[in-house]
Design an enzyme around this catalytic site. Structure first.
Site: not given
Ligand code: C5P
Length: 236
Positions: A10, A59, A61, A65, A68, A184
Site C-alpha cells: 500500500d 486486490d 475487489k 454486472i 463486466t 500485528r
Molecule cells: O494494517 P495493514 O497495513 O497491515 O493492512 C493490510 C491490509 O489490510 C490493507 O491492504 C487493507 O486491505 C486491509 N485493511 C483492513 N481493515 C483496515 C485496514 C486495512 O482490512 N481497517
C-alpha cells in the site's frame, strides 16, 4: 520461502514498491496490490513484481454486472496473477461468472487458475451501516451468509479479519481459503485496525494466509520485520 505471508504494497510509488520487494524477496513471495498502486501504474506494477520473482494478489475487489466482472477477471488472469478479489455482495451470478472466466482463460493459456477470493463485509462497516443499507442483521450473520454463498458459487475462499476466521471455518469447511488482514505482532502499533491478532493466533484460529501491510512496509527494516513475522508463523 513462506507462502503464508502476503505483504500489502500500500504505497504510492512503484519505486518504493520495488525496493520493498528487493529487500523482502525471497522471504516473501506474494504481494498484494490494491486500488492505490494499480490505479497509478496499472499492469506495469504486476510485471515489475513478476520480474522480481514474486506473485501478485490483485486486490481490486471487483463488483459490477456479471459480464463486466467476467471481462475484468479474464484480463487479470491473462496477467497471470496468483489471486484476486471480488465483492461477494455483487451476487451469486457475478461470482459464478468470475470463477468461470478465470477457469476458461487459464485453460486457454495453459497457466494456473488464479485464486478468486471474496470480500464479505468491509471491516469498516458496523451493524448501523448495514442497517442504513437495508440489511437488518448483525455483521457476523451477513458475513456467514456471503461466505457460504461465495463457496456455493465456486470461489476458493474469502478475505476474513481476525474476528471472522472461526465463523468462516466452521461454516465453509477446512478447504475454503481464509486470508486475514489485521495482523500485528505483540506490542506492535495497531494503526487503524479495529481488532488485531498476532500471526500465530491467526494461524491457530485457522487462517491460511496472513495479509500484512504497515508493520512491514513502514518498518525501519522491512526485511527484519518480515523475518520476525515469518518466525511467528512457523512456530505453529
Ligand atoms: O494494517 P495493514 O497495513 O497491515 O493492512 C493490510 C491490509 O489490510 C490493507 O491492504 C487493507 O486491505 C486491509 N485493511 C483492513 N481493515 C483496515 C485496514 C486495512 O482490512 N481497517
Amino acid at each position: 520461502m513462506s507462502s503464508k505471508l502476503i505483504v500489502a504494497l500500500d504505497v504510492d510509488d512503484i519505486n518504493i514498491a520495488e525496493s520493498l520487494i528487493n529487500s523482502l524477496i525471497p522471504q516473501v513471495y506474494i504481494y498484494k496490490i490494491g486500488a492505490y498502486l494499480f490505479t497509478a501504474y496499472g499492469p506495469e506494477v504486476i510485471k515489475m513484481v513478476h520480474a522480481k520473482g514474486g506473485r501478485v494478489f490483485l486486490d481490486l475487489k471487483y463488483h459490477d454486472i456479471p459480464s463486466t466482472v467476467a471481462n475484468a477477471v479474464t484480463e487479470a488472469t491473462k496477467l497471470d496473477v496468483w489471486g484476486m478479489t471480488v465483492h461477494t455482495s455483487g451476487g451469486f451470478s457475478m461470482l459464478k461468472e468470475a470463477v468461470k472466466a478465470a477457469g476458461n482463460t487459464a485453460e486457454e493459456l495453459q497457466i494456473d487458475k488464479p485464486l478468486i477470493l471474496g470480500v464479505t463485509v468491509l471491516t469498516s462497516l458496523r451493524e448501523k451501516d448495514l442497517d442504513e443499507m437495508g440489511i437488518n442483521r448483525k455483521v457476523e450473520k451477513q458475513v456467514k451468509r456471503l461466505a457460504v454463498m461465495a463457496q456455493n458459487a465456486g470461489l476458493n475462499g474469502v478475505v476474513a479479519p481476525a474476528q471472522e476466521i472461526e465463523l468462516v471455518r466452521k461454516n465453509c469447511g477446512k478447504d475454503f481459503i481464509i486470508a486475514t488482514p489485521g495482523i500485528r505482532s505483540k506490542d506492535a502499533q495497531v494503526d487503524d485496525q479495529k481488532r488485531v491478532l498476532t500471526p500465530r493466533e491467526a494461524i491457530e484460529k485457522g487462517s491460511d494466509y496472513l495479509i500484512v501491510g504497515r508493520p512491514i512496509t513502514k518498518a525501519p527494516d522491512p526485511k527484519e520485520a518480515a523475518k520476525k513475522i515469518l518466525v511467528e508463523i512457523q512456530n505453529e
